[in-house]
Design an enzyme around this catalytic site. Structure first.
Site, mmCIF file in Angstrom:
data_model
loop_
_atom_site.group_PDB
_atom_site.id
_atom_site.type_symbol
_atom_site.label_atom_id
_atom_site.label_comp_id
_atom_site.label_asym_id
_atom_site.label_seq_id
_atom_site.Cartn_x
_atom_site.Cartn_y
_atom_site.Cartn_z
ATOM 1 N N HIS A 1 -7.622 1.090 0.863
ATOM 2 C CA HIS A 1 -7.403 -0.300 1.258
ATOM 3 C C HIS A 1 -6.321 -0.523 2.328
ATOM 4 C CE1 HIS A 1 -7.989 -4.476 0.559
ATOM 5 N NE2 HIS A 1 -8.201 -4.422 -0.725
ATOM 6 N N TYR B 1 0.804 -1.223 0.000
ATOM 7 C CA TYR B 1 0.000 0.000 0.000
ATOM 8 C C TYR B 1 0.842 1.281 0.000
ATOM 9 C CZ TYR B 1 -3.577 -3.427 0.831
ATOM 10 O OH TYR B 1 -4.392 -4.512 0.695
ATOM 11 N N PRO C 1 -11.217 -0.238 -3.608
ATOM 12 C CA PRO C 1 -12.420 -0.836 -4.194
ATOM 13 C C PRO C 1 -13.651 0.040 -3.991
ATOM 14 C CG PRO C 1 -11.315 -2.360 -2.683
ATOM 15 C CD PRO C 1 -10.751 -0.993 -2.444
ATOM 16 N N SER D 1 -11.487 -11.831 -5.623
ATOM 17 C CA SER D 1 -11.785 -11.843 -4.197
ATOM 18 C C SER D 1 -13.225 -12.238 -3.998
ATOM 19 C CB SER D 1 -11.631 -10.435 -3.617
ATOM 20 O OG SER D 1 -10.442 -10.335 -2.915
#
Ligand code: COA
Length: 628
Positions: free
Chosen positions: A344, A108, A121, A556
């Site tokens: 995220h 990240y 997302p 996912s």
């Protein structure tokens, strides 16, 4: 998601997660009752990881390439593998979780591409039943009340500990969702957190409307949450105060992180702007009230809604009505279109979806139960003084960049209604593994070859656990895909190949969630080498390693009670991003690709997934299951 950008240096996250974990005073409530007794993430045996690695790369390599990779692995096993393994085991003894800080950094904070589409997302909620501005604001007020209701459980640590089967899970992600923010940095970002039981926890929201940002207090003078009616009045005031679109400063947060960091530094030079930035960072979350919605062709409404959640539709629509560094942004658009976007760094989809399910349950109830709170103050507009001409230029550049990015995203939501997870269950097959095999077949049908596939495995059985990779492509999945395309094979034989491939995948899942996956272990071996001033091992430079980490399919599973669907972008330019919510009688998929890649197309992949699901059911129903 397979969003891994591994750089060569290891830094600490600005908010030290390990300290939060070990400070006993913080965790007294039910939510953390088993936290300290959760096991520590293990370091898998070296030999085991290397054997699994070889198996996983086999379907992606020619015979010659495979022989070469076998040699690379054999060499690594002798040197420097054992030394790195021992160093990693030492680190694991010392740290609460040997991976977590490394992961936060490499996956990240060091990632330099825009978080929009590439990292954060979106989640689309089922369409809500309002059509005008009043309905939109009333729903927003109710959503906020539902969120505050959930927040109380986090603040008081009364959320029940989640379980996977019988295993309790780490609850730390919940603790950080409603108080965190990413901060851009020139080489690496940082992340700040204002947890509920530390000084000055967040007590306000930031509401975005017409690209302007407002400070909205969540609680009155007696610390009681504003009632839904009060929130509605406050939102009405905000909308009244921001009738015309403002300078799209929020677009800076959709930029490449290095670029955004430069603008951020300039913004900090102005005192009032600095305060506005701090108010955003210290808020509970953003509430984005969107004004515009692009037209959708019939049947495309859900995909349009998904785009609003993933990127906001570009500068002409809602992309500037966001602050993409903030961990959570609830988005309430026109005509019942709503959902959220989340940054995220701190959490995976499941805790976010748990909040979503709670809010949607709450919004489904008609009665207004909350009482008015005394001493409420009017919302306040946040000021941004763009003193430097460079900032205006950077915003103009951000307009061009977000519009190109939005143009490049090919995103579709697809509801498969023929059957849901009950069907594979009735066949005594894991629904998740079954769906993963549908993706393998879908890809093989289109490209006549297998590809490296990422699926998220949860590591939350461990303290501070995040994720590992499930490598869904296997020799068994390849045999199955080839078999399904072979018209000379009987249904019986095809069904056997499917069952075998599902069993292999399920086995991989079972091991991955027990901390015996291979990807994070291999990453750890590389990072420990770098930390000890050693070279990147040849194993990590081998083409098999890069090929098997180039995830043409990144997936996912994010199950939700409501008809919500998570969406994210592909992790490679020539890839697909696939998120799925398997419900009992239907499965909702969010599928993305990039338009710049002529070989990929989300509709094409969706059609192929649909065909796979039909064919797989047909072969299972046309076969007899072996008693063995
Ligand atoms: N026969 C009959 N039923 C079966 C079965 C079988 N052989 N195998 C599994 N099932 C059942 C399960 O009992 C379960 O039942 P439930 O619906 O009552 O809960 C259901 O089928 C689903 O199981 P399965 O499909 O195997 O998946 P799972 O729930 O075990 O999840 C993962 C598998 C990999 C998705 C999960 O372990 C995981 O790690 N998730 C991570 C999610 C995440 O973090 N995403 C990140 C998003 S950013």
């Amino acid at each position: 998601m397979g969003n891994v950008c591994v750089k060569h240096k290891v830094h600490r996250v600005s908010c030290n997660l390990q300290r939060m974990q070990t400070d006993g005073k913080l965790f007294v409530g039910r939510m953390f009752s088993v936290q300290d007794s959760l096991p520590k993430l293990p370091v898998p045996p070296l030999e085991q990881t290397l054997q699994k690695y070889l198996r996983s790369v086999r379907p992606l390599l020619t015979d010659e390439e495979y022989v070469n990779t076998q040699k690379v692995v054999e060499d690594f096993k002798r040197d420097p593998g054992p030394k790195l393994q021992s160093l990693l085991e030492k680190r694991a003894q010392k740290e609460t979780n040997w991976l977590s800080d490394w992961w936060t950094n490499t996956a990240y904070l060091e990632f330099r591409q825009p978080v929009t589409v590439n990292v954060s997302p979106g989640v689309v909620f089922p369409k809500q039943n309002y059509t005008d501005k009043e309905g939109q604001l009333r729903f927003t007020a109710k959503l906020i009340s539902g969120l505050l209701d959930y927040k109380t459980m986090i603040d008081k640590q009364t959320l029940p500990v989640e379980k996977m089967g019988k295993q309790p899970l780490c609850m730390m992600q919940y603790y950080k969702i409603l108080c965190g923010c990413r901060i851009p940095g020139k080489k690496k970002d940082s992340w700040v957190c204002y947890p509920p039981d530390e000084a000055n926890p967040p007590k306000h929201f930031v509401v975005a409307h017409n690209n302007a940002f407002f400070f909205l207090e969540a609680y009155g003078s007696n610390n009681q949450a504003l009632s839904t009616d009060q929130l509605y009045e406050q939102l009405k005031y905000i909308v009244y105060q921001s009738k015309a679109p403002e300078v799209p400063i929020g677009l800076l947060t959709t930029e490449n992180r290095n670029k955004w960091a430069k603008s951020y530094e300039l913004l900090l030079k102005d005192k009032e702007t600095k305060t506005s930035l701090s108010i955003i960072q210290r808020s509970i979350c953003l509430i984005c009230i969107d004004n515009k919605l692009p037209d959708s062709a019939p049947g495309e409404e859900e995909s349009t809604a998904a785009k609003m959640m993933l990127h906001g539709g570009g500068s002409q629509f809602n992309s500037a009505n966001r602050w993409c560094d903030k961990t959570l942004q609830f988005i309430v658009g026109k005509n019942g279109v709503c959902g959220l976007n989340y940054e995220h760094t701190t959490a995976e989809g499941p805790p976010i979806i748990s909040i979503v399910d709670h809010i949607l349950d709450y919004c489904g109830k008609n009665e207004e139960t909350s009482t008015p709170s005394p001493g409420i103050k009017a919302p306040r507009k946040l000021n941004f003084n763009l003193k430097f001409p460079e900032l205006k230029e950077n915003i103009e550049e951000a307009v061009d960049n977000i519009d190109s990015l939005v143009k490049d995203v090919d995103l579709n939501v697809f509801k498969f209604t023929e059957y849901g997870k009950n069907f594979p269950k009735s066949q005594k097959l894991s629904p998740d593994s079954y769906l993963q095999m549908a993706f393998q077949l879908a890809y093989y049908r289109l490209y006549s070859k297998p590809c490296a596939t990422y699926e998220t495995a949860s590591l939350r059985q461990f303290q501070l656990g995040r994720t590992d990779t499930i490598r869904s492509c296997s020799m068994e999945s390849l045999e199955f895909s080839k078999g399904m395309m072979d018209s000379t094979l009987s249904k019986q034989k095809k069904a056997e190949l499917l069952r075998k491939a599902v069993a292999e995948h399920k086995n991989y899942v079972a091991e991955a969630i027990k901390g015996q996956g291979i990807d994070r272990h291999l990453l750890g071996l590389k990072l420990i080498a770098l930390q000890n001033n050693m070279k990147v091992p040849a194993l990590h430079m081998d083409m098999a390693y890069s090929l098997s980490s180039h995830h043409n399919i990144s997936t996912s599973q994010v199950p939700a009670k409501h008809e919500a669907c998570l969406v994210f972008g592909p992790t490679v330019p020539d890839g697909y991003g696939v998120c799925y919510n398997p419900q009992e009688k239907q499965i909702i998929f969010g599928v993305s690709a990039f338009n710049c890649c002529p070989e990929t197309e989300s509709r094409k992949f969706i059609d192929s997934i649909r065909q796979s699901l039909y064919e797989m059911k047909t072969v299972l129903e046309g076969s007899v299951q072996s008693k063995l």
